[in-house]
Design a protein around this motif. Structure first.
Motif, PDB file in Angstrom:
ATOM      1  N   TYR A   1      -5.681 -11.799  -3.457  1.00 33.72           N
ATOM      2  CA  TYR A   1      -5.836 -10.338  -3.375  1.00 33.72           C
ATOM      3  C   TYR A   1      -5.820  -9.726  -4.769  1.00 33.72           C
ATOM      4  CZ  TYR A   1      -4.289  -5.505  -2.381  1.00 33.72           C
ATOM      5  OH  TYR A   1      -4.140  -4.139  -2.340  1.00 33.72           O
ATOM      6  N   GLN A   2      -4.848 -10.092  -5.561  1.00 32.96           N
ATOM      7  CA  GLN A   2      -4.751  -9.542  -6.911  1.00 32.96           C
ATOM      8  C   GLN A   2      -5.955  -9.922  -7.763  1.00 32.96           C
ATOM      9  OE1 GLN A   2      -0.951 -11.409  -7.564  1.00 32.96           O
ATOM     10  NE2 GLN A   2       0.152  -9.469  -7.460  1.00 32.96           N
ATOM     11  N   LEU A   3      -6.420 -11.157  -7.602  1.00 31.53           N
ATOM     12  CA  LEU A   3      -7.610 -11.587  -8.342  1.00 31.53           C
ATOM     13  C   LEU A   3      -8.831 -10.772  -7.918  1.00 31.53           C
ATOM     14  CD1 LEU A   3      -7.113 -15.464  -8.305  1.00 31.53           C
ATOM     15  CD2 LEU A   3      -7.122 -13.991 -10.330  1.00 31.53           C
ATOM     16  N   SER A   4      -8.940 -10.467  -6.637  1.00 33.99           N
ATOM     17  CA  SER A   4     -10.065  -9.664  -6.146  1.00 33.99           C
ATOM     18  C   SER A   4     -10.038  -8.259  -6.738  1.00 33.99           C
ATOM     19  CB  SER A   4     -10.035  -9.596  -4.617  1.00 33.99           C
ATOM     20  OG  SER A   4     -10.183 -10.886  -4.046  1.00 33.99           O
ATOM     21  N   VAL A   5      -8.834  -7.683  -6.820  1.00 34.65           N
ATOM     22  CA  VAL A   5      -8.698  -6.348  -7.408  1.00 34.65           C
ATOM     23  C   VAL A   5      -9.063  -6.378  -8.893  1.00 34.65           C
ATOM     24  CG1 VAL A   5      -7.064  -4.500  -7.972  1.00 34.65           C
ATOM     25  CG2 VAL A   5      -6.991  -5.598  -5.720  1.00 34.65           C
ATOM     26  N   MET A   6      -8.630  -7.395  -9.593  1.00 36.26           N
ATOM     27  CA  MET A   6      -8.972  -7.513 -11.006  1.00 36.26           C
ATOM     28  C   MET A   6     -10.470  -7.713 -11.196  1.00 36.26           C
ATOM     29  SD  MET A   6      -6.312  -6.971 -12.793  1.00 36.26           S
ATOM     30  CE  MET A   6      -6.980  -7.467 -14.386  1.00 36.26           C
TER      31      MET A   6
ATOM     32  N   ASP B   1     -11.860   2.366  -3.927  1.00 33.79           N
ATOM     33  CA  ASP B   1     -12.199   0.964  -4.172  1.00 33.79           C
ATOM     34  C   ASP B   1     -11.274   0.007  -3.430  1.00 33.79           C
ATOM     35  OD1 ASP B   1     -14.328   1.440  -6.122  1.00 33.79           O
ATOM     36  OD2 ASP B   1     -12.708   2.186  -7.399  1.00 33.79           O
ATOM     37  N   VAL B   2      -9.980   0.344  -3.367  1.00 29.45           N
ATOM     38  CA  VAL B   2      -8.989  -0.540  -2.755  1.00 29.45           C
ATOM     39  C   VAL B   2      -8.136   0.263  -1.776  1.00 29.45           C
ATOM     40  CG1 VAL B   2      -7.070  -2.125  -3.152  1.00 29.45           C
ATOM     41  CG2 VAL B   2      -8.894  -1.925  -4.868  1.00 29.45           C
ATOM     42  N   LEU B   3      -7.943  -0.299  -0.584  1.00 25.95           N
ATOM     43  CA  LEU B   3      -7.082   0.313   0.426  1.00 25.95           C
ATOM     44  C   LEU B   3      -6.032  -0.703   0.844  1.00 25.95           C
ATOM     45  CD1 LEU B   3      -6.322   2.500   2.527  1.00 25.95           C
ATOM     46  CD2 LEU B   3      -8.075   1.516   4.038  1.00 25.95           C
TER      47      LEU B   3
ATOM     48  N   ILE C   1     -12.227  -3.371  -1.028  1.00 21.90           N
ATOM     49  CA  ILE C   1     -11.173  -4.330  -0.675  1.00 21.90           C
ATOM     50  C   ILE C   1     -10.148  -3.633   0.218  1.00 21.90           C
ATOM     51  CG2 ILE C   1      -9.361  -5.854  -1.547  1.00 21.90           C
ATOM     52  CD1 ILE C   1     -10.880  -5.849  -4.257  1.00 21.90           C
ATOM     53  N   ILE C   2      -9.801  -4.286   1.312  1.00 21.43           N
ATOM     54  CA  ILE C   2      -8.749  -3.794   2.198  1.00 21.43           C
ATOM     55  C   ILE C   2      -7.698  -4.891   2.322  1.00 21.43           C
ATOM     56  CG2 ILE C   2      -8.161  -3.043   4.546  1.00 21.43           C
ATOM     57  CD1 ILE C   2     -11.023  -1.977   4.794  1.00 21.43           C
ATOM     58  N   PHE C   3      -6.438  -4.508   2.194  1.00 24.93           N
ATOM     59  CA  PHE C   3      -5.327  -5.452   2.338  1.00 24.93           C
ATOM     60  C   PHE C   3      -4.355  -4.836   3.331  1.00 24.93           C
ATOM     61  CE2 PHE C   3      -1.486  -7.766   0.750  1.00 24.93           C
ATOM     62  CZ  PHE C   3      -1.990  -9.058   0.833  1.00 24.93           C
ATOM     63  N   ILE C   4      -4.144  -5.514   4.465  1.00 29.89           N
ATOM     64  CA  ILE C   4      -3.390  -4.912   5.549  1.00 29.89           C
ATOM     65  C   ILE C   4      -2.383  -5.900   6.136  1.00 29.89           C
ATOM     66  CG2 ILE C   4      -5.299  -5.470   7.132  1.00 29.89           C
ATOM     67  CD1 ILE C   4      -4.498  -3.011   8.790  1.00 29.89           C
ATOM     68  N   GLU C   5      -1.177  -5.420   6.368  1.00 30.52           N
ATOM     69  CA  GLU C   5      -0.145  -6.276   6.959  1.00 30.52           C
ATOM     70  C   GLU C   5      -0.472  -6.521   8.436  1.00 30.52           C
ATOM     71  OE1 GLU C   5       4.545  -6.515   6.395  1.00 30.52           O
ATOM     72  OE2 GLU C   5       3.971  -4.829   7.666  1.00 30.52           O
TER      73      GLU C   5
ATOM     74  N   LEU D   1      -7.281 -14.482   6.166  1.00 30.44           N
ATOM     75  CA  LEU D   1      -5.843 -14.345   6.307  1.00 30.44           C
ATOM     76  C   LEU D   1      -5.150 -14.688   4.995  1.00 30.44           C
ATOM     77  CD1 LEU D   1      -5.217 -15.944   9.820  1.00 30.44           C
ATOM     78  CD2 LEU D   1      -5.521 -13.530   9.238  1.00 30.44           C
ATOM     79  N   GLN D   2      -4.102 -13.906   4.684  1.00 26.89           N
ATOM     80  CA  GLN D   2      -3.319 -14.113   3.466  1.00 26.89           C
ATOM     81  C   GLN D   2      -1.837 -14.068   3.843  1.00 26.89           C
ATOM     82  OE1 GLN D   2      -4.721 -13.552  -0.301  1.00 26.89           O
ATOM     83  NE2 GLN D   2      -6.083 -14.837   0.891  1.00 26.89           N
ATOM     84  N   GLY D   3      -1.350 -15.113   4.486  1.00 28.58           N
ATOM     85  CA  GLY D   3       0.040 -15.134   4.920  1.00 28.58           C
ATOM     86  C   GLY D   3       0.306 -14.100   5.992  1.00 28.58           C
ATOM     87  N   GLU D   4       1.164 -13.139   5.701  1.00 27.74           N
ATOM     88  CA  GLU D   4       1.497 -12.093   6.664  1.00 27.74           C
ATOM     89  C   GLU D   4       0.533 -10.917   6.601  1.00 27.74           C
ATOM     90  OE1 GLU D   4       5.521 -11.041   5.773  1.00 27.74           O
ATOM     91  OE2 GLU D   4       6.340 -12.737   6.900  1.00 27.74           O
ATOM     92  N   ASN D   5      -0.537 -11.085   5.837  1.00 27.74           N
ATOM     93  CA  ASN D   5      -1.514 -10.011   5.640  1.00 27.74           C
ATOM     94  C   ASN D   5      -2.931 -10.535   5.879  1.00 27.74           C
ATOM     95  OD1 ASN D   5       0.379  -7.891   4.207  1.00 27.74           O
ATOM     96  ND2 ASN D   5       0.751  -9.831   3.178  1.00 27.74           N
ATOM     97  N   MET D   6      -3.856  -9.610   5.915  1.00 29.49           N
ATOM     98  CA  MET D   6      -5.263  -9.970   5.984  1.00 29.49           C
ATOM     99  C   MET D   6      -6.004  -9.184   4.919  1.00 29.49           C
ATOM    100  SD  MET D   6      -7.831 -10.172   9.264  1.00 29.49           S
ATOM    101  CE  MET D   6      -7.743  -8.433   9.693  1.00 29.49           C
TER     102      MET D   6
END
Length: 238
Positions: A6-11, A166-168, A192-196, A221-226
Motif C-alpha cells: 500500500y505504501q509503495l503504491s502511494v509513493m 488520489d488516495v482514500l 488508490i483505496i485502502f479499506i479495513e 487483500l492486504q492482511g486485515e485490509n483490502m
C-alpha cells in the motif's frame, strides 16, 4: 523504513503528481497505527494535502498536534454516511485505563479505546469484555452520541474545496463497507483505496469487492485490509 504494498503504491502515485490529495476517514489521532503517517510526515511532507475525517471531536487537539508539522491539512469532524446522522458508541473516558489490550502496549491510554468507536454497540461491548482488566458492567462503560453525517463528495467540496482525490483510506470499525458506499468513488475517482475488512462478513466482503470491481478497481487483500487500484479505462472508439 521498509514499505508495504500500500505504501509503495502511494509513493508510486506521488512520483507522477506534484501534489497528492489524501483523504483518511476514521483518522483517530492521525498517527498511531496509521500506515500513511510515516509517509505524510516524511517523504511526502511537502508533496501532499491530507484531509482527516474524524467524528470524535475530543480527538481534535491530538490530531492537530500530531499534524502540526504541516499546514497542508484539513480536519473535518463528521461521519461519512448516506444518513443525515448516526449514533456512535464508544468507551467512556473513565474506563480507558481499564481497557488496555496487549496490542496497545506503549500507546497513549486513549488510543485503543477510542480506536474501536463504532455504530455497532455490540461490537464495542464485546471489545470491552475481551480486554477489560477490572470487574465492571460493560454496558456502564459504553457512551453514545449522535453525530452529523454527509456523503464524501459534498463534504470534500464544502470543507476542502476538492472535487477529486488520489488516495482514500477507510477505517470505520465494522462500518467500513457502508462508508465506502457513501464515498462517491465514481465522482471522486481515487486512484488508490485502502479499506479495513477484518470485521466484515464474507457476504459483505464479497459485495464490497463486487462494487469496487464494477467501479473499475482491481482488488487485493492486504492482511486485515483490502487495497483497490483504479484500472485505467480505454475511452478510445473501436
Amino acid at each position: 523504513m521498509k514499505l508495504n504494498a500500500y505504501q509503495l503504491s502511494v509513493m508510486a502515485a506521488a512520483s507522477v503528481k506534484k501534489n497528492l490529495t489524501i483523504t483518511i476517514i476514521g483518522a483517530n489521532d492521525g498517527r498511531i497505527n496509521d500506515p500513511l503517517f510515516p509517509l505524510i510526515s516524511g517523504p511526502l511532507k511537502n508533496r501532499c494535502t491530507a484531509v482527516l475525517i474524524e467524528p470524535n471531536e475530543s480527538l481534535n487537539s491530538i490530531l492537530r498536534e500530531n499534524y502540526s508539522f504541516t499546514k497542508r491539512k484539513v480536519i473535518i469532524n463528521s461521519a461519512v454516511s448516506n444518513q443525515s446522522n448516526i449514533t456512535l458508541y464508544s468507551v467512556k473516558e473513565a474506563f480507558w485505563a481499564h481497557c488496555q489490550p496487549t496490542y496497545a502496549q506503549n500507546w497513549p491510554n486513549y488510543r485503543a479505546p477510542t480506536g474501536i468507536t463504532s455504530v455497532d454497540r455490540n461490537f464495542v461491548k464485546k471489545w470491552i469484555e475481551k480486554y477489560q482488566s477490572a470487574s465492571f458492567n460493560s454496558d456502564a462503560a459504553i457512551d453514545s452520541r449522535t453525530v452529523r453525517c454527509s456523503r464524501l463528495q459534498p463534504l470534500l467540496s464544502e470543507k476542502a474545496s476538492m472535487e477529486s482525490i488520489d488516495v482514500l483510506q477507510i477505517d470505520a470499525e465494522g462500518h467500513d463497507d457502508h462508508v465506502l458506499y457513501a464515498s462517491d468513488i465514481e465522482l471522486l475517482l481515487p486512484g488508490i483505496i485502502f479499506i479495513e475488512i477484518t470485521h466484515l462478513s464474507r457476504e459483505r466482503l464479497n459485495a464490497l469487492r463486487k462494487h469496487l470491481v464494477e467501479c473499475a478497481y482491481s482488488c487485493v487483500l492486504q492482511g486485515e485490509n483490502m487495497m483497490a487500484i483504479r484500472v485505467p479505462q480505454d475511452t478510445t472508439d473501436p
